[in-house]
Design a protein around this motif. Structure first.
Motif, short mmCIF file in Angstrom:
data_model
loop_
_atom_site.label_atom_id
_atom_site.label_comp_id
_atom_site.label_asym_id
_atom_site.label_seq_id
_atom_site.Cartn_x
_atom_site.Cartn_y
_atom_site.Cartn_z
N GLN A 39 -16.96 17.48 -23.42
CA GLN A 39 -17.11 17.40 -22.07
C GLN A 39 -18.33 17.86 -21.60
OE1 GLN A 39 -15.31 14.93 -20.64
NE2 GLN A 39 -14.36 14.69 -22.66
N SER A 43 -21.33 16.09 -19.77
CA SER A 43 -21.69 16.34 -18.11
C SER A 43 -22.91 16.97 -17.98
CB SER A 43 -20.54 17.08 -17.45
OG SER A 43 -20.60 18.48 -18.24
N LEU A 163 -16.54 20.27 -18.31
CA LEU A 163 -17.24 19.60 -17.16
C LEU A 163 -17.64 20.34 -16.23
CD1 LEU A 163 -14.33 16.54 -16.87
CD2 LEU A 163 -16.71 16.44 -17.70
N PRO A 167 -22.85 20.86 -15.52
CA PRO A 167 -23.98 20.75 -14.54
C PRO A 167 -24.72 22.01 -14.28
CG PRO A 167 -22.02 19.52 -13.91
CD PRO A 167 -21.57 20.27 -15.03
N PHE A 296 -15.36 10.75 -13.93
CA PHE A 296 -16.66 10.87 -13.91
C PHE A 296 -17.40 9.95 -12.86
CE2 PHE A 296 -15.81 12.31 -18.26
CZ PHE A 296 -17.05 13.00 -18.44
N LEU A 299 -19.16 12.43 -10.15
CA LEU A 299 -19.88 13.25 -10.88
C LEU A 299 -21.20 12.37 -11.01
CD1 LEU A 299 -18.10 14.98 -14.05
CD2 LEU A 299 -18.54 15.94 -11.61
N THR A 418 -15.37 6.56 -18.64
CA THR A 418 -16.49 7.10 -18.74
C THR A 418 -17.67 6.39 -18.44
OG1 THR A 418 -15.51 9.34 -19.71
CG2 THR A 418 -17.86 9.17 -19.22
#
Length: 503
Positions: A39, A43, A163, A167, A296, A299, A418
């Motif tokens: 994950q 991400s 996740l 980022p 997702f 995101l 996803t």
């Protein structure tokens, strides 16, 4: 583990580990390495797109395939990786999957061109598929049956941490070291996981007979899904000739029809049709796709909803982390907070309806830097309740000998969700932008919001998907007899391990 005598055989754990009361949870902790890395990788990459565009001098329409090819490779290879794990050993396939994933990650950081990077990402996806297809099975066959839902919640929590970290970590690394570092970060974790897997994962206790593999089905799956994604990209603004878009649409439809015919007629299908005849299992797999689409989707959506005035990539990732953090908290501590009398069906309904309420709120309430964190956190809490409950329904319908096969279907549903989350959010935003071009954007310019009208189609899509997930959870266990039938069908390929069981 990699000596010439043992390279194709699973090695027993040391006796001190095997006989420990903590042995099941040590095994679960190893699987959490893979859940975290999978994950994190999913991400972390999207935050590097602008830097890749500058380095390779290509548009985002080309760079996005760094993610899409990874997801396509996952979807295509999950079922074969699960079948391989059931036949030769889940520990063996899982550990070698980590080796491939780690080596490919290091190579991605050295890629000289975008084409080379895309090709290496496909290799990385093969290793990730070997991890993900066997991870759920390793959890469910290692943990005590009474704690299966908790163990799956721990695994989901590890996914949520990956996740959440992705980022922010990606933004920091891109701004300081450069985008190549987001791939190198996988290397030390991968090395630790390979060593830990050798000593902490149990050998497979039950095997399925190896069967002829459905390579034509795999090729058809890759073909029609790739064509479909290209069509969605074209509709979302990717510059493609009209004749090519029409040709791709026809290829997607024809490929999907050929794939369904192939799976229904071949003796050794890529996707076991006899398993999907179980109504609860088929519904729960659809619920898994819905769950990860709504996970997702935001995101991808939220960075587009908030304007560039938000600040650095690291700050953007920090705000986005509210969603996976809420997911992780609910997945880890849901059993402690929710009433014990609530079964998986009720938990799934409540979680999905909470997500739906959040998305409906976002349709009418502007998503700003002030409101985005509570909205994402609540959506994460709902998904953290829904996903483990839904996965428990799926895995309880399978015997131990088919656990990797069913686990591969779970991961395939996750990959489909996803991929659709990324594609549908881009499409919904594009349509919303077109419909609001003639509107008044003063509110957006002043408040840092892309516009209610512009983002509304995307939030409507997410709300509809969340309602669908709630309906699936409500209907999924309406007939307990179906669960028994699914378990009986899952016993068909079962065969005892002639070499003896390793706890």
């Amino acid at each position: 583990m990699f000596a010439y005598r043992s390279i194709l055989h699973e090695q027993a754990r040391p006796a001190v580990i095997r006989e420990s009361r903590r042995a099941p949870w040590l095994a679960v902790s190893v699987v959490c390495f893979g859940a975290f890395m999978g994950q994190l990788d999913a991400s972390i990459v999207t935050i590097t797109f602008p830097a890749m565009e500058r380095d390779f001098s290509v548009p985002v329409a080309a760079v996005q395939w760094v993610s899409l090819i990874y997801l396509l490779g996952l979807v295509a290879m999950l079922a074969p990786a699960g079948r391989l794990g059931d036949a030769v050993g889940r520990k063996l396939v899982y550990t070698y999957g980590f080796v491939i994933f780690t080596v490919a990650s290091a190579a991605c950081g050295l890629a000289p061109s975008l084409g080379a990077l895309v090709a290496l990402r496909l290799i990385q996806a093969i290793g990730a598929a070997m991890l993900q297809a066997n991870s759920v099975a390793l959890v469910t066959t290692s943990a005590p049956k009474a704690r299966m839902r908790f163990a799956l919640g721990v695994q989901a929590g590890a996914q949520a941490v990956g996740l959440a970290v992705g980022p922010t970590l990606g933004g920091l690394l891109t701004a300081t070291v450069g985008w190549r570092a987001v791939f190198w970060v996988n290397v030390p974790v991968g090395i630790v996981a390979v060593i830990a897997g050798r000593y902490l994962l149990p050998r497979t206790r039950q095997f399925s007979r190896p069967k002829k593999f459905d390579w034509p089905g795999t090729l058809l799956l890759m073909t029609w899904t790739s064509a479909l994604l290209l069509v969605l990209s074209a509709v979302s603004g990717l510059s493609l000739p009209a004749w090519l878009a029409v040709l791709l649409a026809a290829l997607a439809v024809a490929g999907a029809a050929a794939f369904i015919w192939r799976e229904a007629s071949t003796r050794h299908p890529l996707i076991p049709v006899w398993l999907l005849r179980s109504r609860p299992l088929a519904l729960a797999l659809a619920g898994a796709a819905c769950g990860y689409l709504t996970l997702f989707g935001p995101l991808v959506l939220i960075p587009q909803v908030l304007t560039s005035g938000l600040g650095s990539a690291a700050r953007t990732g920090l705000l986005l982390s509210a969603l996976p953090l809420g997911f992780g908290l609910a997945a880890l501590f849901g059993d402690l907070v929710l009433p014990r009398a609530w079964g998986d069906r009720r938990r799934g309904v409540v979680g999905a309806l909470l997500v739906c309420a959040v998305m409906c709120t976002a349709i009418v309430v502007p998503v700003t830097q002030v409101t985005v964190v509570p909205l994402l956190a609540l959506a994460g809490l709902g998904l953290g309740i829904f996903v483990p409950a839904n996965n428990t329904v799926i895995m309880r319908s399978a015997s131990d000998s088919s656990a990797s096969l069913v686990g591969g279907l779970v991961s395939m549903a996750r990959g489909i969700g996803t991929t659709l989350g990324i594609s549908l959010m881009a499409l919904a935003l594009h349509l919303g932008t077109q419909s609001s071009q003639a509107g008044n954007h003063g509110y957006a310019a002043h408040h840092g919001y892309a516009g209610v009208e512009q983002a509304r189609p995307a939030f409507i899509v997410l709300a509809v998907v969340a309602v669908t997930a709630a309906a699936i959870a409500l209907a999924g266990q309406s007939r307990r007899a179906d669960n028994k039938q699914a378990g009986a069908r899952a016993e068909r390929p079962r065969e005892a391990d002639p070499s003896g069981a390793d706890r």
